[in-house]
Design a protein around this motif. Structure first.
Motif, PDB file in Angstrom:
ATOM      1  N   ALA A   1      -1.399   7.519  -0.822  1.00 58.37           N
ATOM      2  CA  ALA A   1      -0.111   6.808  -0.793  1.00 58.37           C
ATOM      3  C   ALA A   1      -0.206   5.512  -1.589  1.00 58.37           C
ATOM      4  O   ALA A   1       0.699   5.172  -2.374  1.00 58.37           O
ATOM      5  CB  ALA A   1       0.286   6.534   0.656  1.00 58.37           C
ATOM      6  N   ILE A   2      -1.317   4.793  -1.422  1.00 59.32           N
ATOM      7  CA  ILE A   2      -1.488   3.519  -2.142  1.00 59.32           C
ATOM      8  C   ILE A   2      -1.588   3.764  -3.648  1.00 59.32           C
ATOM      9  O   ILE A   2      -0.965   3.060  -4.446  1.00 59.32           O
ATOM     10  CB  ILE A   2      -2.725   2.753  -1.588  1.00 59.32           C
ATOM     11  CG1 ILE A   2      -2.403   2.252  -0.174  1.00 59.32           C
ATOM     12  CG2 ILE A   2      -3.119   1.594  -2.505  1.00 59.32           C
ATOM     13  CD1 ILE A   2      -3.578   1.665   0.578  1.00 59.32           C
ATOM     14  N   SER A   3      -2.354   4.781  -4.054  1.00 61.32           N
ATOM     15  CA  SER A   3      -2.473   5.093  -5.496  1.00 61.32           C
ATOM     16  C   SER A   3      -1.107   5.380  -6.095  1.00 61.32           C
ATOM     17  O   SER A   3      -0.791   4.934  -7.203  1.00 61.32           O
ATOM     18  CB  SER A   3      -3.333   6.330  -5.721  1.00 61.32           C
ATOM     19  OG  SER A   3      -4.663   6.028  -5.535  1.00 61.32           O
ATOM     20  N   LEU A   4      -0.288   6.142  -5.361  1.00 61.19           N
ATOM     21  CA  LEU A   4       1.043   6.502  -5.882  1.00 61.19           C
ATOM     22  C   LEU A   4       1.958   5.275  -5.924  1.00 61.19           C
ATOM     23  O   LEU A   4       2.709   5.086  -6.886  1.00 61.19           O
ATOM     24  CB  LEU A   4       1.657   7.622  -5.042  1.00 61.19           C
ATOM     25  CG  LEU A   4       0.964   8.984  -5.143  1.00 61.19           C
ATOM     26  CD1 LEU A   4       1.531   9.966  -4.115  1.00 61.19           C
ATOM     27  CD2 LEU A   4       1.105   9.571  -6.555  1.00 61.19           C
ATOM     28  N   ALA A   5       1.894   4.433  -4.892  1.00 56.93           N
ATOM     29  CA  ALA A   5       2.733   3.220  -4.880  1.00 56.93           C
ATOM     30  C   ALA A   5       2.360   2.316  -6.047  1.00 56.93           C
ATOM     31  O   ALA A   5       3.224   1.724  -6.703  1.00 56.93           O
ATOM     32  CB  ALA A   5       2.575   2.494  -3.551  1.00 56.93           C
TER      33      ALA A   5
ATOM     34  N   GLY B   1       0.297  13.016   6.671  1.00 63.25           N
ATOM     35  CA  GLY B   1      -0.932  12.430   7.229  1.00 63.25           C
ATOM     36  C   GLY B   1      -1.348  11.196   6.455  1.00 63.25           C
ATOM     37  O   GLY B   1      -2.522  11.011   6.139  1.00 63.25           O
ATOM     38  N   GLY B   2      -0.381  10.328   6.191  1.00 69.61           N
ATOM     39  CA  GLY B   2      -0.651   9.190   5.291  1.00 69.61           C
ATOM     40  C   GLY B   2      -0.976   7.880   5.976  1.00 69.61           C
ATOM     41  O   GLY B   2      -1.046   6.840   5.317  1.00 69.61           O
TER      42      GLY B   2
ATOM     43  N   VAL C   1       7.066   5.902  -1.869  1.00 67.01           N
ATOM     44  CA  VAL C   1       6.241   6.825  -1.087  1.00 67.01           C
ATOM     45  C   VAL C   1       6.701   6.868   0.379  1.00 67.01           C
ATOM     46  O   VAL C   1       6.838   5.826   1.024  1.00 67.01           O
ATOM     47  CB  VAL C   1       4.749   6.419  -1.132  1.00 67.01           C
ATOM     48  CG1 VAL C   1       3.905   7.442  -0.363  1.00 67.01           C
ATOM     49  CG2 VAL C   1       4.260   6.307  -2.567  1.00 67.01           C
ATOM     50  N   ALA C   2       6.941   8.074   0.864  1.00 68.84           N
ATOM     51  CA  ALA C   2       7.182   8.288   2.293  1.00 68.84           C
ATOM     52  C   ALA C   2       5.909   8.877   2.872  1.00 68.84           C
ATOM     53  O   ALA C   2       5.427   9.910   2.383  1.00 68.84           O
ATOM     54  CB  ALA C   2       8.344   9.251   2.503  1.00 68.84           C
ATOM     55  N   ILE C   3       5.348   8.195   3.864  1.00 65.80           N
ATOM     56  CA  ILE C   3       4.186   8.787   4.542  1.00 65.80           C
ATOM     57  C   ILE C   3       4.650   9.376   5.861  1.00 65.80           C
ATOM     58  O   ILE C   3       5.610   8.909   6.468  1.00 65.80           O
ATOM     59  CB  ILE C   3       3.043   7.776   4.804  1.00 65.80           C
ATOM     60  CG1 ILE C   3       3.527   6.572   5.625  1.00 65.80           C
ATOM     61  CG2 ILE C   3       2.388   7.347   3.511  1.00 65.80           C
ATOM     62  CD1 ILE C   3       2.414   5.848   6.331  1.00 65.80           C
ATOM     63  N   ASN C   4       3.948  10.400   6.273  1.00 67.19           N
ATOM     64  CA  ASN C   4       4.193  10.980   7.584  1.00 67.19           C
ATOM     65  C   ASN C   4       3.015  10.626   8.475  1.00 67.19           C
ATOM     66  O   ASN C   4       1.886  10.516   8.020  1.00 67.19           O
ATOM     67  CB  ASN C   4       4.332  12.512   7.426  1.00 67.19           C
ATOM     68  CG  ASN C   4       3.680  13.256   8.556  1.00 67.19           C
ATOM     69  OD1 ASN C   4       2.573  13.765   8.415  1.00 67.19           O
ATOM     70  ND2 ASN C   4       4.340  13.315   9.679  1.00 67.19           N
ATOM     71  N   TYR C   5       3.297  10.376   9.746  1.00 69.53           N
ATOM     72  CA  TYR C   5       2.213  10.179  10.715  1.00 69.53           C
ATOM     73  C   TYR C   5       2.542  10.966  11.964  1.00 69.53           C
ATOM     74  O   TYR C   5       3.717  11.241  12.240  1.00 69.53           O
ATOM     75  CB  TYR C   5       2.016   8.688  11.035  1.00 69.53           C
ATOM     76  CG  TYR C   5       3.196   8.066  11.761  1.00 69.53           C
ATOM     77  CD1 TYR C   5       4.313   7.634  11.058  1.00 69.53           C
ATOM     78  CD2 TYR C   5       3.199   7.935  13.142  1.00 69.53           C
ATOM     79  CE1 TYR C   5       5.404   7.089  11.725  1.00 69.53           C
ATOM     80  CE2 TYR C   5       4.278   7.380  13.820  1.00 69.53           C
ATOM     81  CZ  TYR C   5       5.383   6.967  13.098  1.00 69.53           C
ATOM     82  OH  TYR C   5       6.462   6.436  13.755  1.00 69.53           O
TER      83      TYR C   5
END
Ligand code: NAI
Length: 244
Positions: A19-23, A9-10, A29-33
């Motif tokens: 996701a941005i904090s981790l990047a 749910g990124g 970072v792999a986000i799922n949508y």
């Protein structure tokens, strides 16, 4: 190369901020949508601007086949997932007596089963590597309950049980599992509430403001990193003191 994170749910809200904090910390970072491809691609590009590769993967976390496919896409591109953030979640508020079976099942399917499928899909490889972080986004209402949120608060309380059990089962392999319980964070999920409801909630927050997605992102980044390695099985509340 940066460690590999999977944030469900990124494409918006808290997941996007995580996701941005981790990047920013150097993670790939792999986000799922679920459906909003345009938003997800925009987030992927933003993540890449911090100097690491990123992925945007379509899929429904409540569908175990989708989860298996997304995890194998990440593994194919980069290798096994180091950090899983179970963030995808839904709510559908209604008073208890008017709550429909279908809605309870949908909420549990996404909020609990989705987290279960994702954790199970990444845990084997974490065990092999003897390193991993699983961070589950729950909610303060999982601790306190809330009028009109029987199904949602039950799904979020279930996350605490899952978190503690996984922490116990996986600790011998240096995998930590923690939950975060946000209070009221300004996102699309909360923007639908009327002004009077928002005013009433604000009155219950000692810090007298709503939380920002970036504040949850910063906490996740801490839990994802090496220095948090002695914290496991915990729930960290981030709510401006609302649940005190
Ligand atoms: P949001 O509604 O803005 O974002 C939720 C994300 O999850 C969306 O990207 C949505 O597409 C995704 N999603 C929903 N169902 C999915 C599915 N079946 N498969 C894949 N993705 C799916 O919500 P927000 O506010 O960013 O919330 C993120 C998490 O934080 C949720 O788990 C929510 O329950 C939790 N939370 C939010 C609080 C708040 O005040 N905003 C407070 C406490 C917890």
């Amino acid at each position: 190369m940066g460690k590999i994170a999977f944030v469900t749910g990124g494409s918006r809200g808290i997941g996007k901020a995580i996701a941005i904090s981790l990047a920013k910390e150097g993670f790939r970072v792999a986000i799922n949508y679920r459906s909003k491809e345009k938003e997800a691609v925009a987030v992927k590009q933003e993540l890449e601007s911090f100097g690491q590769e990123a992925l945007a993967l379509q899929g429904n976390v409540a569908d175990s086949a989708d989860v298996a496919r997304m995890v194998s896409e990440i593994e194919g591109a980069w290798g096994p997932v180091d950090v899983l953030v179970n963030n995808a979640g839904i709510n559908k508020d209604n008073m208890f007596l008017r709550t429909k079976e279908e809605d309870v099942r949908n909420i549990l399917d996404v909020n609990l089963m989705g987290a279960f499928f994702c954790a199970q899909a990444v845990a084997k490889k974490m065990i092999k590597k003897r390193w991993g972080r699983i961070i589950n986004i729950s909610s303060v209402v999982g601790l306190t309950g809330n009028v009109g949120q029987m199904a949602y608060s039950a799904s979020k309380a279930a996350i605490f049980g899952m978190t503690k059990t996984l922490a116990k089962e996986l600790s011998a392999r240096n995998i930590t599992v923690n939950a975060i319980a946000p209070g009221f964070i300004e996102t699309e999920m909360t923007s639908g509430l009327s002004e009077s409801v928002q005013e009433a909630i604000l009155g219950q927050i000692p810090l007298k403001r709503f939380g920002q997605p970036e504040e949850v992102g910063a906490l996740v980044a801490y839990l994802a990193n090496e220095e948090s390695g002695y914290i496991t099985g915990q729930t960290i509340v981030i709510d401006g003191g609302m649940s005190l």
